[in-house]
Write an enzyme that holds these catalytic residues in place. Sequence first.
Site, PDB file in Angstrom:
ATOM      1  N   ARG A 170       0.841  -1.192   0.000  1.00  0.00           N
ATOM      2  CA  ARG A 170       0.000   0.000   0.000  1.00  0.00           C
ATOM      3  C   ARG A 170       0.880   1.247   0.000  1.00  0.00           C
ATOM      4  O   ARG A 170       1.473   1.608   1.026  1.00  0.00           O
ATOM      5  CB  ARG A 170      -0.922   0.007   1.226  1.00  0.00           C
ATOM      6  CG  ARG A 170      -1.999   1.101   1.195  1.00  0.00           C
ATOM      7  CD  ARG A 170      -2.852   1.063   2.451  1.00  0.00           C
ATOM      8  NE  ARG A 170      -4.043   1.890   2.356  1.00  0.00           N
ATOM      9  CZ  ARG A 170      -5.208   1.494   1.836  1.00  0.00           C
ATOM     10  NH1 ARG A 170      -5.319   0.270   1.363  1.00  0.00           N
ATOM     11  NH2 ARG A 170      -6.243   2.311   1.786  1.00  0.00           N
ATOM     12  N   ARG A 172       1.255   5.290  -0.269  1.00  0.00           N
ATOM     13  CA  ARG A 172       0.518   6.528  -0.058  1.00  0.00           C
ATOM     14  C   ARG A 172       1.511   7.690   0.046  1.00  0.00           C
ATOM     15  O   ARG A 172       2.673   7.488   0.391  1.00  0.00           O
ATOM     16  CB  ARG A 172      -0.323   6.461   1.233  1.00  0.00           C
ATOM     17  CG  ARG A 172      -1.519   5.507   1.152  1.00  0.00           C
ATOM     18  CD  ARG A 172      -2.552   6.027   0.182  1.00  0.00           C
ATOM     19  NE  ARG A 172      -3.782   5.253   0.138  1.00  0.00           N
ATOM     20  CZ  ARG A 172      -4.011   4.276  -0.721  1.00  0.00           C
ATOM     21  NH1 ARG A 172      -3.079   3.915  -1.584  1.00  0.00           N
ATOM     22  NH2 ARG A 172      -5.175   3.652  -0.728  1.00  0.00           N
TER      23      ARG A 172
END
Length: 427
Positions: A170, A172
């Site tokens: 993930r 970000r």
Amino acid sequence: MHKTIRFIDLFSGMGGIREGFEIACLKRDLIPTCVFTSEIKPHAIEVLKQNHPNEIIYGDIREVDTKDIQDFDFLLAGFPCQAFSTAGTRLGFSDTRGTLFFEVLRILKDKRPYGFVLENVLGLVTHDKEKPQDKIGRTLTIILEHLNSLGYKVSWQVLNAKDFGIPQDRKRIYIVGTLDNYVNLNNFTKSHKILEDILEVGLENEHSQFIDKLLSHYSLDELEGKAIKDKRGGDNNIHSWDLEVKGPVSDCQKQLLNLMLKERRKKKWALEHGIDFMDGMPLTIEQIRTFFDHSELEDMLYDLTQKKYLCFEHPKKKVDKHRVYDTSKPKGYNIVSGKMSFEISKILDRKGITPTLVAMDMQKLYVTNNNGLRPLSLREGLRLFGYKDDYKFNIDKKLGYDLLGNTVVVPIISAVSERVLDIYLKN
């Protein structure tokens, strides 16, 4: 003597940025105190109240006057990122009006806190790029310009959960700033875990006709790490025809479908059609014969179309920014893909990490479990974002998945916040 750090939490969601920031404060011997929280999603507010029962949760931040917010030291926000309608025109502060980022700027400008911690999706980095070779897009450029214009020393970095002891891929963007100095967001100590490290034990398997069909075709070992979809080929994909979910499929038909999956993605067919390339072109029977010349091809195609493994359609052309069927072109055969219709989209690899978890897909992620299969539990979902096991999450499973798919990775927020607090403590 312990020092109190006052902060506000905007677009709070289920409170992940706050969780990470509070952990960082305690590690630095600081007492974190939230003086204002804003969130509008009802089930997010429900979870916030479970974990912070004595606090008031304010609604739409656009309706809050900054003079009604107590003074504070840090602003936390996972602000939603709508496109700026005037991005790139450099209209100054006014060019963010109408976006929720404007609310962050408005409060920073009026309240002048010491610093901030912001988180957003990876796509923000390249959104609205002027030139393909540009490192960042105009949207992020405007955001950074405005934050700098308020007197903050701003740093940003893309970080991945898998490097912070979370078995999830993930990425970000994290944007931080202080009034005194730039924060170094490089060279964090890396830590890695696999999915099996966070799985609960003793949970019951799930049962359905689809799961029975899966287990009748594949062993549990064979299912580890497999995606179930018709859009792509490869050894890690199980297709509807592999399971015969729409009716019997011969080995010869399976060979044809697997070839079509790859061939329909080749640009040469668009040139033959005389239209712009799209990923997944319908192919005429003449085109199919060039890579699968079988005496019963026509019958096989008819049978697969009747069973809805294939559709018979015109190719599409671009009209403005949309794709529409071009009825002037001959019809061809295409894989029926569309949105995922199976109740399971992927069997996660227990020895690996998960893909980026999103709200719409989380309830379709399963794991092998003893002699069967089961979905991820909400507690496992929390662990995949680094929430501690004492975090209260008493909520409907579907709503819980929705919150998880939009939350932040707590250990990254904590690590980033520690760097921010170190600057604060030096001044």
